[in-house]
Design a protein around this motif. Structure first.
Motif, short mmCIF file in Angstrom:
data_model
loop_
_atom_site.label_atom_id
_atom_site.label_comp_id
_atom_site.label_asym_id
_atom_site.label_seq_id
_atom_site.Cartn_x
_atom_site.Cartn_y
_atom_site.Cartn_z
N ARG A 92 0.83 -1.20 0.00
CA ARG A 92 0.00 0.00 0.00
C ARG A 92 0.87 1.26 0.00
O ARG A 92 0.59 2.22 -0.72
N ALA A 93 1.93 1.23 0.82
CA ALA A 93 2.82 2.40 0.90
C ALA A 93 3.53 2.61 -0.43
O ALA A 93 3.67 3.75 -0.90
N GLU A 94 3.98 1.53 -1.03
CA GLU A 94 4.69 1.64 -2.31
C GLU A 94 3.76 2.17 -3.40
O GLU A 94 4.14 3.05 -4.18
N ALA A 95 2.55 1.66 -3.40
CA ALA A 95 1.59 2.15 -4.41
C ALA A 95 1.32 3.64 -4.20
O ALA A 95 1.28 4.41 -5.17
N GLY A 96 1.19 4.03 -2.94
CA GLY A 96 0.96 5.45 -2.65
C GLY A 96 2.17 6.29 -3.02
O GLY A 96 2.04 7.39 -3.57
N LEU A 97 3.36 5.78 -2.75
CA LEU A 97 4.59 6.50 -3.07
C LEU A 97 4.76 6.64 -4.57
O LEU A 97 5.13 7.71 -5.08
N LYS A 127 8.30 1.61 -11.71
CA LYS A 127 6.85 1.61 -11.72
C LYS A 127 6.26 2.87 -12.33
O LYS A 127 5.05 2.93 -12.56
N LEU A 128 7.09 3.85 -12.60
CA LEU A 128 6.61 5.06 -13.27
C LEU A 128 6.47 4.77 -14.76
O LEU A 128 7.11 3.87 -15.30
N PRO A 129 5.64 5.53 -15.44
CA PRO A 129 5.56 5.37 -16.90
C PRO A 129 6.95 5.61 -17.52
O PRO A 129 7.75 6.41 -17.01
N ALA A 130 7.24 4.95 -18.60
CA ALA A 130 8.57 4.99 -19.22
C ALA A 130 8.99 6.42 -19.55
O ALA A 130 10.14 6.81 -19.33
N ARG A 131 8.09 7.20 -20.08
CA ARG A 131 8.44 8.59 -20.44
C ARG A 131 8.84 9.38 -19.21
O ARG A 131 9.84 10.09 -19.21
N GLN A 132 8.07 9.25 -18.14
CA GLN A 132 8.37 9.98 -16.91
C GLN A 132 9.67 9.45 -16.29
O GLN A 132 10.47 10.24 -15.77
#
Length: 165
Positions: A92-97, A127-132
């Protein structure tokens, strides 16, 4: 005379009984042979007693082992419960982060990720989109960005061992 004959007969009858009550004559056996005979006579009883004591000790040890196993099983269950709760929290923390970093601009996220543990930063960037992710890495210090890229690359390498060494 009859009286005398009866008295004599009574005395004769009593004499064998008196002889029977006398202690048996002491044998001429030596003390060593008596000791040997005594030890031989009690050897089986002593062995049985030793076996009984050993059996009781083994039963006591088995009970102690069973008790310790029960305690360890309880602790194992407690630890597994704690680990599951911790993993749920971390997810949950990772998803929020990750969601937080998704909303940030690359120039604001890069310095924060540089200060984090490199493995955690790599996990977030993955886990961020590739562009970001590319924009964030381009804003970071080249050395740290290179180390993070290496971590990301090794995470996707199928030849990487699952077991830490």
């Amino acid at each position: 005379m009859v009286r005398q004959a009866i008295a004599l007969a009574a005395v004769v009858m009593l004499v064998p009984q008196v002889g029977a009550q006398e202690p048996a004559s002491v044998s001429a056996a030596s003390p060593e042979s008596e000791i040997q005979q005594f030890c031989t006579n009690i050897a089986d009883a002593a062995r049985d007693q030793r076996y009984l004591l050993q059996k009781q000790e083994l039963e006591k040890l088995q009970a102690d082992v069973d008790e310790r196993i029960a305690v360890l099983e309880g602790r194992k269950t407690e630890y597994q419960d704690w680990l599951q709760r911790r993993n749920d929290f971390l997810q949950r923390a990772e998803a929020g982060l990750v969601d937080i970093f998704k909303t940030m601009k690359a120039d604001a996220a890069a310095p924060q990720l540089e200060e984090m543990n490199l493995e955690i930063a790599a996990a977030i960037i993955m886990k961020l989109p590739a562009r970001q992710s590319g924009l964030v890495l381009s804003e970071m210090d080249p050395q740290k960005a290179g180390m993070i890229a290496t971590i990301i690359a090794s995470a996707s390498d199928p030849n990487t061992s699952k077991e830490p060494t």
